[in-house]
Design an enzyme around this catalytic site. Structure first.
Site, PDB file in Angstrom:
ATOM      1  N   ASP A 231       0.881  -1.145   0.000  1.00 14.28           N
ATOM      2  CA  ASP A 231       0.000   0.000   0.000  1.00 14.28           C
ATOM      3  C   ASP A 231       0.935   1.216   0.000  1.00 14.28           C
ATOM      4  OD1 ASP A 231      -2.248   1.730   0.736  1.00 14.28           O
ATOM      5  OD2 ASP A 231      -1.286   1.784   2.693  1.00 14.28           O
TER       6      ASP A 231
HETATM    7  P1  ADP Z   1      -3.934   4.485   0.175  1.00 13.42           P
HETATM    8  O1  ADP Z   1      -4.352   3.286  -0.618  1.00 13.42           O
HETATM    9  O2  ADP Z   1      -2.920   5.305  -0.553  1.00 13.42           O
HETATM   10  O3  ADP Z   1      -3.508   4.165   1.566  1.00 13.42           O
HETATM   11  P2  ADP Z   1      -6.687   5.240   0.880  1.00 13.42           P
HETATM   12  O4  ADP Z   1      -7.390   4.115   0.198  1.00 13.42           O
HETATM   13  O5  ADP Z   1      -6.674   5.265   2.358  1.00 13.42           O
HETATM   14  O6  ADP Z   1      -5.212   5.461   0.290  1.00 13.42           O
HETATM   15  O7  ADP Z   1      -7.338   6.568   0.386  1.00 13.42           O
HETATM   16  C1  ADP Z   1      -7.500   6.779  -0.999  1.00 13.42           C
HETATM   17  C2  ADP Z   1      -7.907   8.176  -1.289  1.00 13.42           C
HETATM   18  O8  ADP Z   1      -9.193   8.441  -0.720  1.00 13.42           O
HETATM   19  C3  ADP Z   1      -6.987   9.219  -0.705  1.00 13.42           C
HETATM   20  O9  ADP Z   1      -5.900   9.479  -1.549  1.00 13.42           O
HETATM   21  C4  ADP Z   1      -7.920  10.423  -0.598  1.00 13.42           C
HETATM   22  O10 ADP Z   1      -8.010  11.050  -1.836  1.00 13.42           O
HETATM   23  C5  ADP Z   1      -9.273   9.794  -0.293  1.00 13.42           C
HETATM   24  N1  ADP Z   1      -9.579   9.828   1.147  1.00 13.42           N
HETATM   25  C6  ADP Z   1      -9.560   8.790   2.011  1.00 13.42           C
HETATM   26  N2  ADP Z   1      -9.893   9.158   3.257  1.00 13.42           N
HETATM   27  C7  ADP Z   1     -10.092  10.503   3.209  1.00 13.42           C
HETATM   28  C8  ADP Z   1     -10.463  11.501   4.173  1.00 13.42           C
HETATM   29  N3  ADP Z   1     -10.669  11.230   5.445  1.00 13.42           N
HETATM   30  N4  ADP Z   1     -10.595  12.769   3.723  1.00 13.42           N
HETATM   31  C9  ADP Z   1     -10.406  13.068   2.441  1.00 13.42           C
HETATM   32  N5  ADP Z   1     -10.045  12.177   1.513  1.00 13.42           N
HETATM   33  C10 ADP Z   1      -9.902  10.917   1.855  1.00 13.42           C
HETATM   34 MG    MG Z   2      -2.801   3.355   3.533  1.00 19.14          MG
END
Ligand code: ADP
Ligand code: MG
Length: 621
Positions: free
Chosen positions: A304
């Site tokens: 991730d």
């Molecule tokens: P990763 O796979 O990189 O760990 P996530 O799946 O946790 O990322 O999040 C993916 C995307 O969803 C983030 O890049 C963001 O754009 C959006 N996102 C997730 N949680 C939030 C939040 N609490 N506030 C705003 N955007 C969010």
């Molecule tokens: Mg993550």
């Protein structure tokens, strides 16, 4: 060295037995050996009988018991005492390594503090879960485990109570519903009033963790026991046939003695426990021994991005809006309900500039963003996907950049965006390089946009990237790779990673930054978030499986040679017992070398020759 009471009694029995055996040998007084037969033999008989009656299980114990009885019948009391004593020593060594490792795991688990967020006079403070008092108001964010028993005052959510009830479906909860410590809050954020302070909760969790890390959980252990059954049958057949041909009962007894599959049964648990002990020293918590075997076969590691390859502590670098002050106040209010690293960064940036609004109907859209009613208006904050699914027009806003962009809308209208930058972990690049040397395919999966994803992938030299991933996209990718014949390990930190951690052959969670849901879903936890130790983890897994295989091959060869010698009357029961037990001790000592193992240049070079089953996979995106 510290021994428990139980271990001390075992040790005393072994010592008295050994002395009586030596005395019996030197003084040629046969009946002194009875002391050893009684002290060490009776516990073996007892365990064997219990196994037979309760589980109808034929294990190595049975062969040992029969060998002891047979030795006594033909008058070889010394041989009987010797077998019993050396078996007791083997059992003691095994038990001792297990309890020592579990002790270390307990210590380690103790080091990860359980925290709670308490609201007092309108202010939030992080405190240790053990400091929570009855009547305290606590705030629980999505993905966190509930620190104490209590009642929801405000908010709605679903809770995973499987740790408590074993029921895997989440349970919906709203105001006035009871929540229980150690269960996990899935989607919503809520406040609760503590009704019970439970020091037990973290302890319970710990005990579960340690119990689940017992070596019996390794599939291979069960396999070894199955083998043992076959070997018991072969030994009986050989003993009976030899008697029918030679009418020499001593030969048959020797066959039974040498063919006890002790070394075989010891090979796996001792090696796995030694490996778990080794990893514990590096802050790597292994929940089940079977994942060590799986890791040895792993040929693809999926990362991730946020929180795993990067530190997961992004910082706000730019705000685009006509009224940035107003937007940030609304946004920070909404994000204060989320546990996501992005949310934390936004709240931290806003700090206490202006008091936050109350939020109603807070919802987390995993992998996309958050929504809620703030100060009477409907607010949406998240990535392009969330905006599209909520029909918000992004107008001419830049949607792709090296940074994370979060869009904000109020009552259906876009009011601006926030750019955040995250830093790569110091050792990400080196980790990926080392994994490649170990012939492991690396893949980056992220919920972030194409440009950020590719930028990071390029920095660390991961060629296989999949971006804009929703949680189910991550899981699907892993499924596809498994269908292609890959053995996939996944490492992640977020609520969104939990399903993939479960789906992967081996799930690895970040212990510190990671959400409790992901730690619960994973097989292995990196307590210190040090991804630099992953090559070592892979290295020791491969080494462990090699060690087990060598031990098993050695034990089988030794047994077969000794059996042949016994058939031809070259070995007597006493010599047989000695050879057989030298085998067991050799296996234990060989396994224990794993505790000192550390991955080295040689392991990297060796891997050049490792050939995995590989098909060219689809190029992603
Ligand atoms: P990763 O796979 O990189 O760990 P996530 O799946 O946790 O990322 O999040 C993916 C995307 O969803 C983030 O890049 C963001 O754009 C959006 N996102 C997730 N949680 C939030 C939040 N609490 N506030 C705003 N955007 C969010
Ligand atoms: Mg993550």
């Amino acid at each position: 060295m510290k021994f428990s009471k139980h271990e001390k009694i075992d040790l005393l029995a072994i010592m008295i037995s050994s002395i009586s055996l030596i005395a019996s040998f030197i003084l040629s007084i046969d009946y002194l050996s009875w002391i050893a037969v009684i002290l060490c033999g009776i516990p073996i008989f007892k365990e064997c009988a219990e196994g037979l009656i309760t589980e109808f299980d034929i294990k190595a114990d049975l062969l040992v018991s029969i060998a002891i009885v047979a030795s006594i019948i033909i008058g070889e009391i010394f041989a009987a005492g010797e077998i019993a004593t050396i078996m007791a020593i083997g059992g003691f060594l095994e038990e001792y390594t297990v309890s020592k490792t579990q002790g270390r795991i307990k210590e380690l688990a103790n080091m990860t503090p359980q925290v709670a967020v308490r609201i007092r006079n309108g202010k939030e403070e992080r405190i240790l879960a053990s400091e929570v008092q009855i009547g305290d108001i606590l705030k629980v964010l999505p993905g966190e485990s509930i620190p104490t028993d209590g009642r929801i005052i405000n908010g709605e959510t679903s809770i995973d109570q499987s740790t408590l009830t074993g029921e895997s479906l989440p349970v919906d909860k709203k105001a006035n519903d009871e929540v229980y410590s150690g269960t996990i809050n899935l989607y919503g954020s809520f406040t609760m009033e503590t009704t019970k302070v439970s020091e037990d909760s973290s302890l319970q969790k710990l005990i579960r963790l340690v119990e689940s890390s017992s070596p019996e959980n390794a599939n291979v252990v069960r396999q070894a026991d199955k083998w043992a059954t076959v070997i018991v049958a072969i030994a009986f057949a050989a003993a009976i046939l030899t008697y029918l041909f030679t009418f020499e009962i001593a030969r048959s007894v020797t066959i039974l003695v040498v063919f006890c599959p002790c070394a075989l049964v010891l090979a796996t648990p001792t090696a796995i426990m030694a490996a778990i002990g080794n990893l514990t020293k590096y802050g790597i918590l292994v929940k089940d021994g079977a994942s060590i075997e799986e890791l040895a076969r792993t040929d693809e590691l999926v990362f991730d991005k946020t929180g795993t390859l990067t530190y997961g502590t992004p910082e706000v670098v730019d705000i685009v809006s006509d009224n940035p002050k107003k937007m940030m106040r609304i946004l920070a209010s909404l994000e204060s309900k989320s546990e996501h690293p992005i949310a934390k960064a936004i709240v931290k940036y806003h700090d206490n500039e202006e008091e936050l609004f109350d939020v109603e109907d807070f919802t987390m859209h995993i992998g996309k963003g958050v929504t809620g009613i703030v100060n009477g208006s409907k607010v949406i904050a998240g990535n392009r996907y969330l905006m599209e699914s909520e029909n918000i027009d992004l107008k001419d806003f830049e949607t792709e950049s090296n940074n994370i962009s979060i869009f904000v809308s109020e009552n259906g209208k876009l009011i601006g965006s926030v750019l955040l930058a995250d830093t790569l972990r110091e050792n990400s690049k080196e980790t990926i390089r080392n994994l490649k040397k170990l012939q492991i395919k690396t893949t980056l999966l992220t919920g972030d946009n194409e440009k950020t994803a590719k930028y990071i992938a390029n920095e660390v030299k991961v060629r296989n990237v999949k971006f804009n991933c929703l949680p189910e996209d991550k899981t699907n990718y892993i499924k596809e790779e498994q269908l292609l014949g890959h053995e996939v390990a996944m490492i992640g930190d977020g609520v969104n990673d939990a399903p993939s951690l479960k789906k992967a052959n081996v799930g690895i969670a970040m212990g510190n930054i990671g959400s409790d849901v992901s730690v619960e879903a994973a097989n292995i936890t990196l307590i210190h978030d040090n991804i630099g130790d992953i090559p070592h983890l892979i290295g020791i897994s491969r080494k462990t499986v090699r060690t087990i295989n060598i031990s098993i091959a050695f034990a089988l060869t030794l047994n077969i040679i000794a059996m042949a010698l016994a058939m031809f009357g070259i070995l007597n029961p006493i010599e047989g017992a000695l050879i057989h037990n030298i085998g067991s001790v050799a296996v234990i000592i060989y396994s224990s070398t794993l505790t000192k193992y550390r991955i080295s240049k040689r392991d990297y070079n060796k891997s050049k020759n490792v050939v995995f089953y590989k098909k060219t996979s689809n190029v992603m995106n």
